[in-house]
Structure formats: structure tokens, C-alpha cells
Scaffold this active site. Structure first.
Site, PDB file in Angstrom:
ATOM      1  N   SER A 167       0.814  -1.224   0.000  1.00  0.00           N
ATOM      2  CA  SER A 167       0.000   0.000   0.000  1.00  0.00           C
ATOM      3  C   SER A 167       0.847   1.273   0.000  1.00  0.00           C
ATOM      4  O   SER A 167       0.305   2.371  -0.177  1.00  0.00           O
ATOM      5  CB  SER A 167      -0.936   0.009   1.209  1.00  0.00           C
ATOM      6  OG  SER A 167      -0.209   0.067   2.416  1.00  0.00           O
ATOM      7  N   LYS A 188      -6.303   4.977   8.027  1.00  0.00           N
ATOM      8  CA  LYS A 188      -5.149   5.726   7.524  1.00  0.00           C
ATOM      9  C   LYS A 188      -5.460   7.219   7.431  1.00  0.00           C
ATOM     10  O   LYS A 188      -4.654   8.068   7.854  1.00  0.00           O
ATOM     11  CB  LYS A 188      -4.730   5.188   6.161  1.00  0.00           C
ATOM     12  CG  LYS A 188      -4.136   3.793   6.201  1.00  0.00           C
ATOM     13  CD  LYS A 188      -3.843   3.276   4.801  1.00  0.00           C
ATOM     14  CE  LYS A 188      -3.214   1.888   4.840  1.00  0.00           C
ATOM     15  NZ  LYS A 188      -2.946   1.352   3.492  1.00  0.00           N
TER      16      LYS A 188
END
Length: 814
Positions: A647, A690
Site C-alpha cells: 500500500s 489511515k
């Protein structure tokens, strides 16, 4: 390619309008019979319960907390209630060999009656038989038999005496027995006088004595026969008196149980015979232990008992070890020795579930020594054999019982994670033969207006089962929104399970503290806040370290070769996002890209794959037909634990491009997303955590109105952001940008378009990528010059290493 535009507020969170749910309180809702969205698993369970053939046992797949046990038990119980109630089972003493107890099968509900009747029979035996043998009738008849024996012996001796008298002899009784002696004038001839008699007379007397002695011996030989006859007559008398005392009772039991059950009839007959053989134990005496020892052999050990018409049993075994599955034989200590008998046989869960269903947690089963092998052995054999592990493996030489095995007709239902199912399928060749039905429970379900209403009924059902307060529609709407957050998808809902039950119970506690009769939205919010606070110690400590500058994260300004990446930390059931500073270096080389995390053995395989992909994309983008003259490195700064996942590959590529082109990047924008070899930005997990993690850091440092997060456009549907983030977005203080291509990320971070290529593939002057291409050209010239210098000196340096320092690293990801 246009610069990404911030997402509108309505795309950051999908609201559930309470008014659209169609109720005011869950008290108005009907409980839901089956959980929504589990049609596939329910069909498999239904099929598995219908097929009774060998091997069609069921494995229910699903993550922990998904409600596998509740779902399986509820459906199986409904099926079991309509099935025939299985038989009762009882262990009995084997009078031929007590080490091999016999198994008696009885119709449902008859086992308890059988054992009660045996106990009643024993009570009658305990009182009636001693009373019978104390009766005058028995004593008189027994005395008559003894007199008969005495009379026969007396008549024989009298007859012998008469014959002896005719032959001038007599029968004498001595301490050692009977003997024959000569007489004269009614007196026994002494030995010395006998020797003085004429020889002819002595011979005549000796001949008579020998004849009479033979007669005496014949009588002595007949005496045991007479005693045996009397003993046989006594036995018949005992049998007659015993049958007189309890024969009618045994006959009643025989008619009740033995007419259609040979094992029961055989046991009752064995009891009758054993009473006669051990009649001495029933005769009145001071010590009753011997009688009780005999009586205990007549009892029944009921190991499986059912109420009639209660359906098939459904048993959940929470400790599936060997003994709990197949049963055990207990022992007791007597005078230092271990003793046991059929009454100490204890059933296992396979016995209790026989004729029904046995539910077991697969992980618990596999962690118990030999339990999995024992279960497979029983299923393959179609019988349950009670054996200790010591017997199975020959570790115990003590004599113990070997009970008759019970025929097994049980449907086993295993519950476990998917990984357990797949591992067993791959590595245990017996598993596919025994567990042919796979019931895979969905983790989530689609979210639409219909499913939201079904989910509301599911919430109402949970509340009713847990005996909780009802919820108003606002509280239910908030739970539905929370469920989408747990599913990490605004278009789906978590299937419901442990998380939902825990949430409802905590909210009910807060409602009780407020003396409210109904759970409201504020109680749900209070519960979610409390759950987060309990688990967020490490998250808060991380934020504190960033705020103090211990962990360096910049939230404003620009910097070359540095970008804020986003990661997610999972601690138990709580996860939170944490920004990580990603840096890169670039210099002339031969196409090497060093992954420092991997070199330090901190990078996982997926992370290494992401770095390899971005390195190939970089080479394809800027050196499609030539060698890429670059030696670069990428690192996660202040990261001292393992790194995995791809990611961060978009952020890593942006940092690397910045390092090559010496391009300052915005520090107020954090990135997440993976990249493929075509430069497309791909979806990643944990986007909500996040974004919130970077937002919290920006908020701690002070929101500037320019900060934000760029994420893959394919992740937009997964957004269910916290209210604090949405409020900042609504106020223009924070922004969320969708990315389709990595070029958009560079445009966003530099505020400059990446540029376009002309017909010859060259980047137009002044563009962002033109600067990167120009820098790479310089690297190539420097690399070529270095090679020329090395070649010119090669003849003077025999055996010199002509590789550049970076070549010693190897082409890790290039």
C-alpha cells in the site's frame, strides 16, 4: 492529465436515514428467523443435515466472532427437533467375563425405567432372599435333606455292622475313620491274642475282615456321591426358594423388556443364575459386603438417556479431548490397587450425540493431543470404542475394561477459520472423505434499503435474545453506519456477530445508567467512544511522540525525496492509522533499486513485490529502450519493526521520482495506494484508519486548510470516515483526493503537471517528467564516463573489480 479534485462530503460517509427504516422502536419489529445474507451457508447446512450417508459431515467456515456457533446450532436444532429421538444406551455386567461389559440398547425413555427396575429388583433381593432362607420352611427342608444324607450313611453302616456281626466282626469308629475288627464272645480280639489263634482260624478271620473292608470302602466311595446328590437337591431347593422369593419379579421384567430385546432377556437370565450360584452371599451374616458386591453386578450403567419425542440431540463439545469425545473408564483405589467395573464407564460426547449432531470447534479439536485421530477413527469405523490413550498406545499394562463398542450414527459439525479448512483439505487425505459439506459464512452483506431493514430486524433479534432494552430508529441507524465501517465498505454491512452483540450489551448498560427505557443514538456513540478509548493507548502514545518530534512527520511545507506514507497497525480488535516518513536517494548506477527494509530483513514478501513493480514501472517510463542509469534506495524512516504490504508503493515511487528530479513534494498531503506496472493506482485496505490517523496528526499540529490524503479512487466506496474528519472537510480544513494514476499523485504533490511525450517519446521541455528525464540523462552520462575511465585503467590493474559500489548490492528489484 488533470490534477485530482477533492471529494465532496457526501462521498466520505454513507448516512442511514432513520426515517427510512420504517419504525420508531425495535419493539415494532418481528424477530428474524435466519440471519440475512447467509443463504449460501444455510443451503449447505440444510443439505448436510438431510444427507445421512457416510462422510457427509459439515465444516462451517468463517472468521472468529462471525456467529458460526449460534448460526449452526440454531439451524441444526430446528432440524433435530423434527427428527426421531434416538435410543437409550446402558452398560451391563458381563457375567461370563467382567472385563468385557455388554451394551444394551433401549427405546428412548426406557433406559431410566430399566435401571430403576433393576434397582428395585436389587432392593427386593436384599430383603426377600435373606428372609426366605431364614424361614422355617427352608430350614426344615434343608434339615430334611441333611437328615436324608445322614440316614443313608447310617443305614449303610448299620447294614455293614449286621453283616460284620454274622462274620464275627464289628465296625469301629476311630479318630482317623471307620475300621473292621474281629470279635469273640462280644469282645474285640486284641492283636496279641489274635496272633495266638490257630492259623486256620486266623486265615478265616482275615478273609472275613478283608471282605468287610471292601464293603466299607464301597460305602466310603458312595458317600461323596450321596453328598453331591444332597448338594444338588440343596441347589434345587435354593433355586426353588429363590424363584419363590423373586422369580415373579424377574418374570415381570422379562415380559416388559426381554420379549423384544435379547440382550435384556439374557441379562435377566444371567442375574437369576448368578443369584443361585452365589446364594451363600445372601444368607444372613454379620458382614454384608459380599452380598452388596454381588448385588452391584446386577445394576445398569445408563450412559445415554433421552426423553421420548424430544428429537435428536444437539451437543456442543467445548473441550474436545480424547476422553471427552470417546468416553473413559474411571478407577478407584482399594488397598493400594486400582479397581474398576462397568459402573465406572463414563460416556463421551460422541455417545451423547449419537443419533443426532455433535458440534466442535476445529481449532480446539486440533490442539488436543490425539483428539483429531480419535474422532476420525470413530467416524471411519462407525462405532465409539472407549479406550484410554494408555491402552491405544500400549503405555498401560494394568488390567482394565474393554466395553462393547457403541454403533455410531452422529453428524459431526466442525466450526473453524477458513485457513483451517483449507489446510486440512490440502494436508489430511482423510478430511475430504469425512467432511464433504462446506458451509462458508459470509463476512458481510450488500447494503441497500431492503438489507438495512433486515439488519434492523437482526438487531432487534439480538436485543431480544440478550434480554436488552429496545432501540429507537436513530440508534439502529447509527449501528448500521458502524456496521459499514466494520465491513470497510459503504456499500456493505458486517454480517453481525460478536461485535454487534458486544455493542448492544454495552449500550444497554449506558441506557440503564441513564435510567432510560430505550437505547438511543447517544448511547451507541458513547459505547463506540468508550471502546475506542479502552484500546487506543498505543495510538495516543504514537500521536504524542509525533507531536513532540520524537517521530518526525511534517504536515506542511515541501521537501525533496520525502513523502508521508500511511500504514495501519492492528492490535487485537483495534486498528489505527499511523503516518510514516518515506525517503529515497538517487545517484548514477546500473539500474539498482535497493529496498532497505528488505536488506535489513524487515520487509515482507508483498512489500518487496511492490518495490519490484515500481522499479519496473520506472524503467519502462523513463528508459523503455535503454538501460536505466540509476542507483537508488527507499526506506521507511524510524521504522524498527516488520513492514509488509504494497500500500506504500505509490508513496515510494513519488519519493523516488522526487529524489531523481530533485522535486520538492508537499508534506501536507499523505499518500496510500499500490501501483501496477502500468502506473495505475490500486485499492488498499484500512483507508478509513489511515486517513483518520494523518488527520489526527494534522489536527494536533494545527490544520492549515491545505492538508489532506490522496487514496486510490477505487477505495472511495470504502470510505466511512469519523465525524471529526467529515466536519473538517465540510469546513474546508481537510481534503480527500482520489487517484487513478501515479501521475496524478505527482501532480498533486508538486502542483505541476507531469507533462506529455512527443511523437519520439521525449518529454516536453519544462514539464515535471522532463526534469526527471534530464536528470536520468545526466546519470547515464556520468555512468558512461565512469565506465570509460575504468576501461582505460583496466590493463594497469590486473584483477581489479570493475563493478561500481552499487553492483555489490545486486539488482534486487530492477
Amino acid at each position: 492529465m488533470h490534477k485530482p479534485q477533492p471529494l465532496s462530503l457526501d462521498r466520505l460517509y454513507r448516512i442511514c436515514p432513520a426515517a427510512d427504516l420504517g419504525f420508531n422502536s425495535t419493539a415494532e419489529l418481528e424477530p428474524i428467523a435466519q440471519p440475512p445474507g447467509q443463504e449460501r451457508a444455510l443451503e449447505a447446512l440444510e443439505l448436510g443435515t438431510q444427507i445421512s450417508r457416510h462422510g457427509f459431515n459439515i465444516f462451517v467456515l468463517g472468521p472468529d466472532g462471525s456467529g458460526k456457533l449460534h448460526l449452526a446450532r440454531r439451524l441444526i436444532q430446528a432440524r433435530a427437533n423434527s427428527q426421531q429421538t434416538p435410543s437409550d444406551w446402558c452398560y451391563l455386567n458381563n457375567f461370563d467375563d467382567s472385563t468385557y461389559p455388554k451394551l444394551l440398547r433401549l427405546p428412548a425413555g426406557e433406559g431410566e425405567k430399566w435401571c430403576a427396575d433393576l434397582d428395585e429388583l436389587i432392593d427386593e433381593l436384599r430383603s426377600n432372599i435373606p428372609a426366605t432362607f431364614e424361614s422355617d420352611e427352608y430350614q426344615n427342608r434343608l434339615h430334611e435333606l441333611q437328615q436324608q444324607l445322614n440316614r443313608r450313611q447310617r443305614e449303610a453302616f448299620e447294614q455293614l455292622q449286621q453283616e460284620a456281626e454274622q462274620l464275627d466282626a464289628t465296625l469301629l469308629q476311630t479318630p482317623s475313620g471307620f475300621t473292621i475288627a474281629p470279635v469273640r464272645n462280644g469282645e474285640v480280639i486284641e492283636p496279641d491274642k489274635f496272633q495266638q489263634l490257630p492259623e486256620q482260624e486266623r486265615k478265616e478271620i482275615q478273609k472275613n475282615i478283608e471282605y468287610l473292608q471292601e464293603k466299607l470302602e464301597q460305602i466310603a466311595k458312595q458317600a461323596p456321591k450321596w453328598r453331591k446328590e444332597v448338594q444338588e437337591q440343596t441347589r434345587k431347593l435354593n433355586e426353588e426358594m429363590t424363584l419363590l422369593a423373586i422369580g415373579h419379579r424377574i418374570q415381570q421384567l422379562h415380559q416388559r423388556y426381554g420379549a423384544d430385546n435379547p440382550v435384556a432377556a439374557e441379562h435377566l437370565e444371567a442375574i437369576r443364575n448368578d443369584i443361585i450360584e452365589n446364594i451363600e452371599a445372601f444368607k444372613p451374616q454379620d458382614n454384608q459386603d459380599s452380598m452388596e458386591a454381588v448385588l452391584n453386578q446386577y445394576r445398569g450403567n445408563l450412559i445415554v438417556n433421552h426423553e421420548p419425542d424430544q428429537g435428536a440431540p444437539v451437543v456442543y463439545e467445548d473441550l474436545p479431548n480424547h476422553q471427552r469425545l470417546v468416553g473413559r473408564t474411571e478407577h478407584h483405589v482399594f488397598q493400594g490397587a486400582l479397581l474398576t467395573d462397568f459402573r465406572l464407564i463414563r460416556p463421551g460426547s460422541l455417545h451423547q450425540a449419537n443419533g443426532g449432531y455433535l458440534i466442535i470447534d476445529a481449532q480446539k479439536l486440533l490442539t488436543q493431543p490425539y483428539a483429531w485421530q480419535s474422532l476420525k477413527r470413530a467416524l471411519f469405523a462407525g462405532e465409539v470404542r472407549i479406550e484410554s490413550l494408555e491402552q491405544v498406545h500400549g503405555f498401560w499394562s494394568t488390567v482394565t475394561l474393554e466395553p462393547e463398542p457403541m454403533p455410531l450414527d452422529t453428524k459431526v459439525v466442525l466450526l473453524g477459520d477458513r485457513i483451517i479448512y483449507y489446510l486440512l483439505s490440502a494436508y489430511d487425505p482423510d478430511f475430504p472423505d469425512l467432511f464433504k459439506i462446506e458451509a462458508d459464512i459470509e463476512d458481510d452483506l450488500p447494503r441497500d434499503s431492503e438489507s438495512e431493514r433486515l439488519y434492523a430486524r437482526l438487531i432487534a433479534t439480538f436485543a431480544a435474545q440478550l434480554d436488552l432494552r429496545h432501540l429507537n430508529n436513530e440508534a439502529v441507524a447509527r449501528i448500521i453506519e458502524y456496521s459499514s465501517r466494520m465491513a470497510e465498505d459503504s456499500l456493505r454491512l458486517e454480517a453481525g456477530g460478536r461485535n454487534l452483540a458486544d455493542l448492544l450489551q454495552e449500550a444497554d448498560n449506558y441506557a440503564a445508567g441513564d435510567h432510560e427505557q430505550i437505547i438511543e443514538r447517544r448511547h451507541i456513540e458513547q459505547t463506540l467512544a468508550a471502546q475506542e478509548r479502552r484500546a487506543a493507548r498505543l495510538r495516543d502514545r504514537s500521536r504524542q511522540m509525533i507531536g513532540r518530534g520524537t517521530l518526525v512527520i511534517n504536515t506542511d511545507g515541501r521537501q525533496i525525496a520525502c513523502v508521508n506514507g500511511l500504514s495501519v497497525l492492528q492490535l487485537g480488535n483495534f486498528s489505527f492509522g499511523r503516518p510514516t516518513r518515506i525517503t529515497a536517494t538517487a545517484r548514477p548506477g546500473k539500474g539498482q533499486l535497493i529496498d532497505i527494509e528488505r536488506e535489513a530483513k524487515l520487509g515482507g514478501n508483498i512489500h518487496s513485490k511492490g518495490v519490484m513493480i515500481l522499479s519496473r514501472y520506472l524503467a519502462k517510463r523513463f528508459a523503455p529502450e535503454s538501460e536505466l542509469s540509476l542507483s537508488a534506495s527507499i526506506a521507511f524512516e524510524q521504522s524498527y519493526s516488520g513492514v509488509d504490504g504494497d500500500s506504500a508503493s505509490v508513496a515510494e515511487l513519488c519519493a523516488l521520482l522526487s529524489a531523481i528530479g530533485e522535486l520538492p513534494l508537499r508534506q501536507d498531503i499523505a499518500l496510500t495506494g499500490s501501483i501496477n506496472q502500468l502506473g495505475e493506482v490500486q485499492a488498499v485496505g484500512g483507508v478509513n484508519e489511515k486517513i483518520e490517523g494523518f488527520f489526527d496528526i494534522c489536527q494536533d499540529a494545527g490544520l492549515t486548510g491545505t492538508q489532506g490524503v490522496a487514496l486510490p479512487a477505487s477505495n472511495v466506496a470504502h470510505l466511512m470516515l469519523a465525524e471529526r474528519v467529515r466536519d473538517a472537510v465540510a469546513a474546508g480544513q481537510f481534503h480527500i483526493y482520489p487517484l487513478h494514476y501515479v501521475d496524478e499523485a505527482m501532480h498533486l504533490l508538486t502542483d505541476s503537471p507531469v507533462g506529455e511525450q512527443d511523437a519520439e517519446g521525449n518529454w516536453r521541455d519544462g514539464s515535471l517528467y522532463a526534469k526527471i528525464a534530464a536528470r536520468l540523462e545526466k546519470f547515464a552520462q556520468a555512468q558512461h564516463g565512469s565506465r570509460a575511465d575504468d576501461n582505460s585503467q583496466g590493463d594497469n590493474r590486473l584483477g581489479a573489480d570493475n563493478s561500481s559500489p552499487d553492483e555489490s548490492q545486486g539488482e534486487i528489484n530492477g
